[in-house]
Scaffold this active site. Structure first.
Site, mmCIF file in Angstrom:
data_model
loop_
_atom_site.group_PDB
_atom_site.id
_atom_site.type_symbol
_atom_site.label_atom_id
_atom_site.label_comp_id
_atom_site.label_asym_id
_atom_site.label_seq_id
_atom_site.Cartn_x
_atom_site.Cartn_y
_atom_site.Cartn_z
ATOM 1 N N ARG A 68 82.268 59.646 -52.489
ATOM 2 C CA ARG A 68 82.169 59.697 -51.030
ATOM 3 C C ARG A 68 83.152 60.702 -50.448
ATOM 4 N NH1 ARG A 68 83.035 53.774 -50.957
ATOM 5 N NH2 ARG A 68 83.323 53.678 -48.706
ATOM 6 N N LYS A 98 88.256 54.564 -38.819
ATOM 7 C CA LYS A 98 87.211 54.804 -37.800
ATOM 8 C C LYS A 98 86.695 53.484 -37.234
ATOM 9 C CE LYS A 98 84.202 56.884 -40.284
ATOM 10 N NZ LYS A 98 84.333 57.042 -41.590
ATOM 11 N N ARG A 130 76.910 62.891 -40.870
ATOM 12 C CA ARG A 130 77.679 63.079 -42.102
ATOM 13 C C ARG A 130 77.503 64.490 -42.648
ATOM 14 N NH1 ARG A 130 79.155 57.712 -42.997
ATOM 15 N NH2 ARG A 130 79.528 57.092 -45.085
ATOM 16 N N ARG A 164 83.712 45.601 -51.120
ATOM 17 C CA ARG A 164 82.381 46.175 -50.948
ATOM 18 C C ARG A 164 81.919 46.767 -52.270
ATOM 19 N NH1 ARG A 164 82.162 49.958 -45.689
ATOM 20 N NH2 ARG A 164 81.238 51.297 -47.247
ATOM 21 N N ARG A 176 90.646 47.272 -49.529
ATOM 22 C CA ARG A 176 89.746 46.800 -48.472
ATOM 23 C C ARG A 176 88.876 45.626 -48.913
ATOM 24 N NH1 ARG A 176 85.941 50.940 -45.215
ATOM 25 N NH2 ARG A 176 84.680 51.074 -47.099
#
Ligand code: AMP
Length: 202
Positions: free
Chosen positions: A163, A13, A85, A152, A119
């Site tokens: 999540r 995204k 969300r 992160r 990531r």
């Protein structure tokens, strides 16, 4: 144009939002980035949600976004990434504006986990890289500013699973609510971008 991108973490995204922002000349607003940029007394409270992969309270999230929408650069619209969300957030958003297009970037849970575990983000400028899919030129160093690349805090396997669980349970109903246009996010980023542009031009 008021555009929303919906997809699980790792669907790309953010990458698509940046490409679209450049092409359409409207800002990319990421709810996660807004939360991560908050300073002062809010910081500790926000971190307690983010680290666990839990959603920050809907009303407080909307209040932060409303402030952002009031900025000058949003006068021709924006690309919203990470909000809504859940259905409650979608209905709250509908009560303050009409959304033009909603696009779903779909990837499997396995692919999301694979991508998120690689990531890394720059501590200094926030640029994102992926050791698996989009590695920096020098491992651990940001291509753009030379800053240190770190994982992160919420990219642990436990927080990622949490999540994804929230995504399936709470975010997926948002797609039906807006009759979102679905794009296969497992394709190459350029291809995904061209599918989205085709849809927007129709
Ligand atoms: P993201 O950068 O979109 O992966 O978001 C990181 C974290 O920020 C999420 O796991 C939530 O804790 C929080 N967050 C981001 N967007 C929202 C939202 N729309 N509502 C509530 N919490 C959010």
């Amino acid at each position: 144009m008021k555009l929303i991108l919906v997809g699980p973490q790792g669907s790309g995204k953010g990458t698509q939002a940046k490409l679209l922002s450049k092409k359409l000349k409207i800002p990319h607003i990421s709810s996660g980035d807004l939360l991560r940029a908050a300073k002062g007394r809010l910081r500790k409270e926000i971190d307690s949600y983010i680290v666990k992969g839990k959603l920050y309270p809907d009303e407080k999230m909307l209040a932060l976004l409303k402030k952002r929408f009031e900025k000058k650069d949003c006068k021709n619209g924006f690309i919203l990434d990470g909000f809504p969300r859940n259905l409650k957030q979608a209905k709250m958003l509908d009560s303050i504006m009409k959304v033009d297009k909603v696009i779903e970037i779909d990837i499997s849970d396995e692919e999301a986990i694979r991508r998120l575990s690689g990531r890394v983000v720059c501590e200094k400028c926030g640029a994102g890289f992926n050791n698996t899919t989009m590695p920096p030129k020098i491992a651990g160093v940001c291509d753009k500013c030379g800053g240190k690349l770190v994982h992160r805090a919420d990219d642990t396997e436990k927080a990622i699973r949490k999540r994804l669980e929230i995504y399936h349970k709470e975010t997926k109903p948002v797609l039906a609510h807006y009759k979102a246009f679905r794009v296969n996010g497992e394709k190459d980023a350029k291809e995904v971008f061209s599918y989205i542009m085709q849809h927007l031009n129709n």
